[in-house]
Enzyme design. Structure first.
Site, PDB file in Angstrom:
ATOM      1  N   GLU A 212     -74.391  20.866  90.818  1.00  6.84           N
ATOM      2  CA  GLU A 212     -73.187  20.357  90.885  1.00  6.84           C
ATOM      3  C   GLU A 212     -72.483  20.809  89.515  1.00  6.84           C
ATOM      4  O   GLU A 212     -72.927  20.175  88.372  1.00  6.84           O
ATOM      5  CB  GLU A 212     -73.266  18.738  91.001  1.00  6.84           C
ATOM      6  CG  GLU A 212     -73.762  18.308  92.520  1.00  6.84           C
ATOM      7  CD  GLU A 212     -72.813  18.975  93.348  1.00  6.84           C
ATOM      8  OE1 GLU A 212     -71.754  19.334  93.391  1.00  6.84           O
ATOM      9  OE2 GLU A 212     -73.155  18.911  94.585  1.00  6.84           O
ATOM     10  N   CYS A 246     -65.485  16.638  85.620  1.00  6.48           N
ATOM     11  CA  CYS A 246     -65.526  18.100  86.084  1.00  6.48           C
ATOM     12  C   CYS A 246     -64.377  18.379  86.996  1.00  6.48           C
ATOM     13  O   CYS A 246     -64.090  19.561  87.677  1.00  6.48           O
ATOM     14  CB  CYS A 246     -66.978  18.171  86.660  1.00  6.48           C
ATOM     15  SG  CYS A 246     -67.443  17.208  87.905  1.00  6.48           S
TER      16      CYS A 246
END
Length: 458
Positions: A212, A246
């Site tokens: 991720e 993010c």
């Protein structure tokens, strides 16, 4: 005192014993984790405030409340997720029956990140638990207050042979573990640079990974967009956690007809959200450490500051900042910003905007503000990205019915809700054939059976 290698061996032994496989066991572990997160709610708020100046409200939405939502969803659906899935059987294998069984992978390694140091470590753990695995947790050492609390919680509720938490410098701890032990899966959340290192280490032992990562997630504002709504939905997530998210919009591509309006509305929205001095706001955080602060300060030089720009190194404060006149070759446009700085770039045509996005392909997220269905369709078909929103920003992350993950440079694999269960499981294909039907045509000699085979296999 046992070494890490000896502790890892005990995890393997515990998994092989079959103790983690039953529905009752998995449910009990989820309940333990749930009750611990509720019990330590106050301490969680304190730790996250020390690390990142997060408010209790911010924590609830993005950390402990989010985690509890994942646990509750898993508790509700665990039994159905564990059921074998019947699938069709082709004519060649008549009268067999077929099914897919989800079985645990084994001992998995979960490496957390510092920007959401509680949920980015423990939400994947929920997936590992519901899938029936043993787990090793590596919390981020950069969020030290949360790291200490998570160690306390995990060691209190889980035995080390089931869930082992390993603190320390990741650059040292992780390679050492991978040298001495073969995990069945590695789940990593963090930067693309470190993700590549993890991927290389895992490849040496053919360990599957979920990565991720991040990337430059664009937000496109079309000429027909509702600017008053767009600015609020962009700002609420872009400046949450001081921009250290993010999936926050990394930069805005706005149609030139809307640029001035967008800048004016964004500036007003930021003041409405955080006041004239955001450092005094309970809803505005701080940069994690000096290293990140200094990196972000350098990026402020890459454009014209049209709002914000004030800084305070002692308190790790950077004001929400809007930049224009940003060169596409500037450092700020080469890597993920991961801070409260938002470049605003005007475009005149679809092709021009698409070319800018193509300079940083496969972003983790993509956001589009438009009121036209054909415009929406054109953008969704033209940009490859992990996930995203139409007329919203980042909130796809909060829907457990959607898989969350990137592609290419922004990651491998996905999780959340059922997708976490599937990510930490192996699909075992099973076909069961009765004994009473055993025709000779299935066996040699095959000569003269070609036309029959063509009928059966097509």
């Amino acid at each position: 005192m046992l070494s890490n290698s000896e502790k890892l061996a005990k995890l393997r032994q515990y998994f092989v014993s079959g103790a983690t496989r039953s529905y009752q066991f998995r449910r009990q572990q989820l309940e333990k984790l749930k009750q611990a997160i509720i019990k330590y709610e106050g301490e969680i708020y304190q730790a996250l405030y020390r690390d990142l100046k997060k408010s209790p409200e911010d924590c609830w939405i993005t950390e402990n409340g989010f985690l509890l939502g994942e646990i509750n969803n898993a508790l509700k659906n665990l039994r159905s997720w564990m059921q074998p899935k019947p699938v069709k059987t082709n004519l060649l294998n008549f009268p067999s029956s077929s099914q897919i069984i989800r079985e645990p992978l084994g001992v998995v390694l979960i490496i957390g990140a510092w920007n959401y140091p509680l949920q980015l470590l423990l939400v994947p753990l929920v997936g590992a638990i519901v899938a029936g695995n043993c787990a090793v947790l590596k919390p981020s050492e950069f969020a030290s207050a949360t790291e200490k609390l998570v160690i306390k919680i995990i060691q209190e509720i889980f035995p080390e042979e089931y869930v082992l938490i390993v603190p320390g410098d990741g650059a040292e701890v992780i390679p050492n573990m991978l040298d001495s032990f073969t995990f069945d899966h590695i789940f990593f959340t963090g930067s693309t640079r470190v993700g590549k290192i993890i991927y290389q280490l895992a490849a040496e032992k053919l360990i599957p990974v979920t990565l991720e990562l991040g990337g430059k997630s664009p937000c496109v504002i079309e000429a027909d967009a509702n600017i008053s709504v767009a600015t609020r939905r962009i700002a609420v997530t872009k400046f949450s956690n001081c921009g250290q998210m993010c999936i926050a919009a990394d930069y805005v591509l706005v149609h030139q007809s809307q640029q001035e309006n967008l800048i004016r509305e964004l500036a007003n929205t930021i003041v409405n959200f955080f006041g004239e001095d955001a450092r005094l706001s309970a809803d505005y955080g701080k940069i994690i450490n000096d290293k990140q602060f200094d990196r972000l300060i350098d990026l402020l030089k890459d454009g014209e500051i049209v709002f914000g720009g004030k800084t305070d190194r002692e308190n790790l404060y950077i004001q929400p900042t809007l930049l224009t006149n940003v060169s596409l070759d500037a450092p700020i446009m080469q890597g993920e910003i991961f801070g409260p700085i938002l470049p605003i770039i005007a475009f005149s045509t679809f092709e021009e905007a698409l070319a800018i996005i193509a300079k940083n392909p496969n972003p983790l997220a993509f956001y589009l503000f438009t009121t036209k269905a054909n415009t929406e369709k054109k953008w969704l078909e033209s940009v490859q990205f992990g996930g995203g929103c139409i007329n919203n920003n980042s909130f796809h992350f909060t829907n457990p019915s959607l898989p969350f993950g990137g592609r290419g440079n922004s990651g491998i694999g996905s999780y959340h809700g059922r997708f976490s269960f599937e990510n930490f499981s192996h699909q075992k294909a099973i076909m069961k054939t009765p004994l009473w039907f055993n025709p000779a045509l299935k066996y040699p000699p095959f000569k003269g059976k070609l036309n029959l085979f063509k009928l059966l296999v097509r």
